[in-house]
Design an enzyme around this catalytic site. Sequence first.
Site, PDB file in Angstrom:
ATOM      1  N   LYS A 184       0.849  -1.194   0.000  1.00 15.26           N
ATOM      2  CA  LYS A 184       0.000   0.000   0.000  1.00 15.26           C
ATOM      3  C   LYS A 184       0.882   1.240   0.000  1.00 15.26           C
ATOM      4  O   LYS A 184       1.487   1.589   1.005  1.00 15.26           O
ATOM      5  CB  LYS A 184      -0.903   0.056   1.236  1.00 15.26           C
ATOM      6  CG  LYS A 184      -1.917   1.185   1.117  1.00 15.26           C
ATOM      7  CD  LYS A 184      -2.460   1.667   2.428  1.00 15.26           C
ATOM      8  CE  LYS A 184      -1.827   2.938   2.940  1.00 15.26           C
ATOM      9  NZ  LYS A 184      -1.891   4.109   2.074  1.00 15.26           N
ATOM     10  N   GLY A 237       6.976   4.967   8.034  1.00 10.56           N
ATOM     11  CA  GLY A 237       6.078   6.117   8.157  1.00 10.56           C
ATOM     12  C   GLY A 237       6.334   6.827   9.470  1.00 10.56           C
ATOM     13  O   GLY A 237       7.391   6.668  10.082  1.00 10.56           O
ATOM     14  N   THR A 239       5.902   8.030  13.491  1.00  8.48           N
ATOM     15  CA  THR A 239       5.923   7.280  14.753  1.00  8.48           C
ATOM     16  C   THR A 239       4.513   7.028  15.293  1.00  8.48           C
ATOM     17  O   THR A 239       4.219   5.943  15.806  1.00  8.48           O
ATOM     18  CB  THR A 239       6.806   8.037  15.775  1.00  8.48           C
ATOM     19  OG1 THR A 239       8.144   8.036  15.255  1.00  8.48           O
ATOM     20  CG2 THR A 239       6.789   7.390  17.135  1.00  8.48           C
ATOM     21  N   THR A 241       1.727   6.648  13.580  1.00  8.13           N
ATOM     22  CA  THR A 241       1.123   5.553  12.792  1.00  8.13           C
ATOM     23  C   THR A 241       1.813   4.235  13.127  1.00  8.13           C
ATOM     24  O   THR A 241       1.151   3.189  13.216  1.00  8.13           O
ATOM     25  CB  THR A 241       1.257   5.823  11.276  1.00  8.13           C
ATOM     26  OG1 THR A 241       1.004   7.194  11.028  1.00  8.13           O
ATOM     27  CG2 THR A 241       0.303   4.978  10.483  1.00  8.13           C
ATOM     28  N   GLU A 259      10.017   1.366  10.500  1.00  8.73           N
ATOM     29  CA  GLU A 259      10.996   2.433  10.206  1.00  8.73           C
ATOM     30  C   GLU A 259      10.243   3.747  10.367  1.00  8.73           C
ATOM     31  O   GLU A 259       9.382   4.076   9.552  1.00  8.73           O
ATOM     32  CB  GLU A 259      11.513   2.294   8.763  1.00  8.73           C
ATOM     33  CG  GLU A 259      12.219   0.994   8.455  1.00  8.73           C
ATOM     34  CD  GLU A 259      13.556   0.877   9.167  1.00  8.73           C
ATOM     35  OE1 GLU A 259      14.098   1.889   9.624  1.00  8.73           O
ATOM     36  OE2 GLU A 259      14.050  -0.264   9.288  1.00  8.73           O
ATOM     37  N   CYS A 293      13.504  11.244   5.927  1.00  2.12           N
ATOM     38  CA  CYS A 293      13.544  10.883   7.357  1.00  2.12           C
ATOM     39  C   CYS A 293      14.949  11.070   7.928  1.00  2.12           C
ATOM     40  O   CYS A 293      15.113  11.228   9.132  1.00  2.12           O
ATOM     41  CB  CYS A 293      13.074   9.450   7.546  1.00  2.12           C
ATOM     42  SG  CYS A 293      13.974   8.290   6.507  1.00  2.12           S
ATOM     43  N   GLU A 396       9.411  16.196  15.233  1.00  4.35           N
ATOM     44  CA  GLU A 396       9.737  16.083  13.811  1.00  4.35           C
ATOM     45  C   GLU A 396       8.863  17.032  12.990  1.00  4.35           C
ATOM     46  O   GLU A 396       7.645  17.001  13.099  1.00  4.35           O
ATOM     47  CB  GLU A 396       9.506  14.641  13.334  1.00  4.35           C
ATOM     48  CG  GLU A 396       9.963  14.432  11.911  1.00  4.35           C
ATOM     49  CD  GLU A 396       9.658  13.029  11.382  1.00  4.35           C
ATOM     50  OE1 GLU A 396       8.535  12.548  11.599  1.00  4.35           O
ATOM     51  OE2 GLU A 396      10.539  12.435  10.749  1.00  4.35           O
TER      52      GLU A 396
HETATM   53  P1  NDP Z   1       2.330   8.178   7.898  1.00  2.00           P
HETATM   54  O1  NDP Z   1       2.718   7.431   9.110  1.00  2.00           O
HETATM   55  O2  NDP Z   1       1.220   9.150   7.969  1.00  2.00           O
HETATM   56  O3  NDP Z   1       1.929   7.160   6.730  1.00  2.00           O
HETATM   57  C1  NDP Z   1       2.752   6.107   6.306  1.00  2.00           C
HETATM   58  C2  NDP Z   1       1.897   5.069   5.623  1.00  2.00           C
HETATM   59  O4  NDP Z   1       1.059   4.450   6.599  1.00  2.00           O
HETATM   60  C3  NDP Z   1       0.957   5.652   4.562  1.00  2.00           C
HETATM   61  O5  NDP Z   1       0.848   4.736   3.500  1.00  2.00           O
HETATM   62  C4  NDP Z   1      -0.332   5.776   5.332  1.00  2.00           C
HETATM   63  O6  NDP Z   1      -1.493   5.828   4.545  1.00  2.00           O
HETATM   64  C5  NDP Z   1      -0.289   4.512   6.170  1.00  2.00           C
HETATM   65  N1  NDP Z   1      -1.182   4.513   7.316  1.00  2.00           N
HETATM   66  C6  NDP Z   1      -1.798   5.561   7.928  1.00  2.00           C
HETATM   67  N2  NDP Z   1      -2.571   5.119   8.960  1.00  2.00           N
HETATM   68  C7  NDP Z   1      -2.438   3.772   9.007  1.00  2.00           C
HETATM   69  C8  NDP Z   1      -2.983   2.749   9.844  1.00  2.00           C
HETATM   70  N3  NDP Z   1      -3.820   3.022  10.844  1.00  2.00           N
HETATM   71  N4  NDP Z   1      -2.626   1.478   9.607  1.00  2.00           N
HETATM   72  C9  NDP Z   1      -1.753   1.172   8.617  1.00  2.00           C
HETATM   73  N5  NDP Z   1      -1.223   2.092   7.775  1.00  2.00           N
HETATM   74  C10 NDP Z   1      -1.552   3.376   7.967  1.00  2.00           C
HETATM   75  O7  NDP Z   1       3.665   8.856   7.358  1.00  2.00           O
HETATM   76  P2  NDP Z   1       3.801   9.880   6.172  1.00  2.00           P
HETATM   77  O8  NDP Z   1       3.269   9.269   4.916  1.00  2.00           O
HETATM   78  O9  NDP Z   1       3.273  11.202   6.622  1.00  2.00           O
HETATM   79  O10 NDP Z   1       5.405   9.934   6.008  1.00  2.00           O
HETATM   80  C11 NDP Z   1       6.218  10.761   6.745  1.00  2.00           C
HETATM   81  C12 NDP Z   1       6.802  10.016   7.938  1.00  2.00           C
HETATM   82  O11 NDP Z   1       7.519   8.878   7.499  1.00  2.00           O
HETATM   83  C13 NDP Z   1       7.797  10.861   8.710  1.00  2.00           C
HETATM   84  O12 NDP Z   1       7.563  10.701  10.083  1.00  2.00           O
HETATM   85  C14 NDP Z   1       9.130  10.254   8.334  1.00  2.00           C
HETATM   86  O13 NDP Z   1      10.136  10.437   9.292  1.00  2.00           O
HETATM   87  C15 NDP Z   1       8.768   8.826   8.167  1.00  2.00           C
HETATM   88  N6  NDP Z   1       9.771   8.151   7.360  1.00  2.00           N
HETATM   89  C16 NDP Z   1      10.624   7.258   7.960  1.00  2.00           C
HETATM   90  C17 NDP Z   1      11.633   6.648   7.232  1.00  2.00           C
HETATM   91  C18 NDP Z   1      12.568   5.652   7.852  1.00  2.00           C
HETATM   92  O14 NDP Z   1      13.227   4.945   7.103  1.00  2.00           O
HETATM   93  N7  NDP Z   1      12.675   5.567   9.156  1.00  2.00           N
HETATM   94  C19 NDP Z   1      11.817   6.951   5.805  1.00  2.00           C
HETATM   95  C20 NDP Z   1      10.861   7.880   5.289  1.00  2.00           C
HETATM   96  C21 NDP Z   1       9.894   8.452   6.045  1.00  2.00           C
HETATM   97  P3  NDP Z   1      -2.075   7.211   3.944  1.00  2.00           P
HETATM   98  O15 NDP Z   1      -2.023   6.974   2.502  1.00  2.00           O
HETATM   99  O16 NDP Z   1      -3.450   7.375   4.451  1.00  2.00           O
HETATM  100  O17 NDP Z   1      -1.197   8.321   4.386  1.00  2.00           O
END
Ligand code: NDP
Length: 492
Positions: A184, A237, A239, A241, A259, A293, A396
């Site tokens: 997804k 994504g 923290t 989520t 991650e 990130c 963040e």
């Molecule tokens: P989110 O946590 O909002 O979303 C990440 C993914 O999870 C999206 O596909 C999102 O769907 C999905 N999601 C949202 N809610 C749920 C749920 N309840 N159950 C399962 N999946 C869900 O992150 P962002 O997309 O806003 O990305 C930014 C974040 O990602 C930042 O905090 C960044 O630091 C982190 N990140 C971490 C990395 C790492 O390697 N550690 C690398 C890159 C980013 P939807 O389409 O609805 O948004």
Amino acid sequence: MYIRCTAVQKELPRIQNYIGGRFVSPIGGKYLDNIEPATGQPYSLVPESDARDVEAAVEAAETVFPEWSRTPAAERSRILLRIADLIERDLEKFARAESTDTGKPLALARSLDIPRASSNFRFFATAILHTENEAHVTDGIAFNYTLRQPRGIAGLISPWNLPLYLLSWKIAPAIAVGNTAIAKPSELTPMTAFLLCEVCREAGLPEGVLNIVHGTGPEVGAAITGHPKIGTISFTGGTVTGRKVAEAGAPLFKKISLELGGKNPNIIFADADFDAAIAGSVRSSFANQGQVCLCGSRVFVERASYEEFVRRFIERVAQLKQGDPLDPETEQGAIVSKMQLEKVKYYVELAKEEGGRIALGGERGPSPNDRCRDGYFFPPTVITGLPVACRVNREEIFGPVVTITPFESEEEVVRYANDVDYGLSSSVWTQNLSRAHRIAEQIHAGTVWINCWLVRDLRVPFGGMKQSGVGREGGEEALRFFTEPKNVCIAR
Ligand code: NDP
């Protein structure tokens, strides 16, 4: 905030789900607008799928698993290599799609995102040809060997900042070792995942090995993390989520890799090679508009060089060319969404309330061109004078905003660096090798870069400590995560 599509926009191109090797509409028939961040306008429609679509993907993935998991590694490798080649062949198409979908500069998508997606497939395609199985001889009693077998269906959930780069970083190891997968992408940036499906089909990936279900996190993401037949979850994504994913998976005893976010320190000692430190810090602060990130959003500079660093850093940042992401000269594009733009603005206002000085940027300038007049632009912003423990320095932001703070000693800067809930990455700039080793040992982060940033060898363990995540991706770690070790013990 999700934006539902309206009747007027029905003629927009439709992204489709990819299930069982076929492009299909979401069962509920609903779509969301997919907005181009540079213009603020919808330019395509993305399926607003639900649990029924995930169920269909599970059926497809389950059906093909026995065949795919028994396919010889050499054959799996051949197909993945073909996928890598086809991404490379279509680099320009993928790069334009990624730039349009995310607002990132086309030059960055061309040089980083898409080549890395191709490398991810190539890397794991060849890694599976060189694996070894452990053996343990129990003196005079038995001989043990370890089988590492695919675990079944893997659920792969990724964010919007590096869409194809991060999704392929999960898909490639998951299917390379013989799992089937349901992915997804972020519903904000679905386009390159859609294009990847075409490539997978052309490469001859058997139907159902990779399924992509588009939609929102609360619907599709939650249906994946809560599905009893999806035993492995790899999530990247935020923290908050990540916590929900962990809560959904724990009662079902899923194997989960998380991650998550970061608030990474970037430490510059007075003895650093200043040209390299400034160039590296400009990149680590503002690459992809600060939406990586691993970006070093907290810059710490040794007091003796603080004034000089701030002056020269600001001079360089002011030269970054902000513009239409599709202009090949652009170095700073648009923020991914209106919501993210509002978040960035909120933190800049908060910085002022917390006593910070906006040394550069801080408010939106003129639009780069007429096409982009309603786009989500925000300039690179540099803030000084904030206390180390304020919210802007602890939370963040995930945008083009950095703070710069002076420090007096190694001990002090290590304390500052570690004084956050996150622990993803860090950079240290110094010519003193002993100091570099000392600091690296003490920093709470999954990655410490010395005199560099974002140098990524795909073999090394990658991940975060504390609230930046659980588990590691990369190389052997990924191969192990997506397999189940089984000990076979043979009596002598
Ligand atoms: P989110 O946590 O909002 O979303 C990440 C993914 O999870 C999206 O596909 C999102 O769907 C999905 N999601 C949202 N809610 C749920 C749920 N309840 N159950 C399962 N999946 C869900 O992150 P962002 O997309 O806003 O990305 C930014 C974040 O990602 C930042 O905090 C960044 O630091 C982190 N990140 C971490 C990395 C790492 O390697 N550690 C690398 C890159 C980013 P939807 O389409 O609805 O948004």
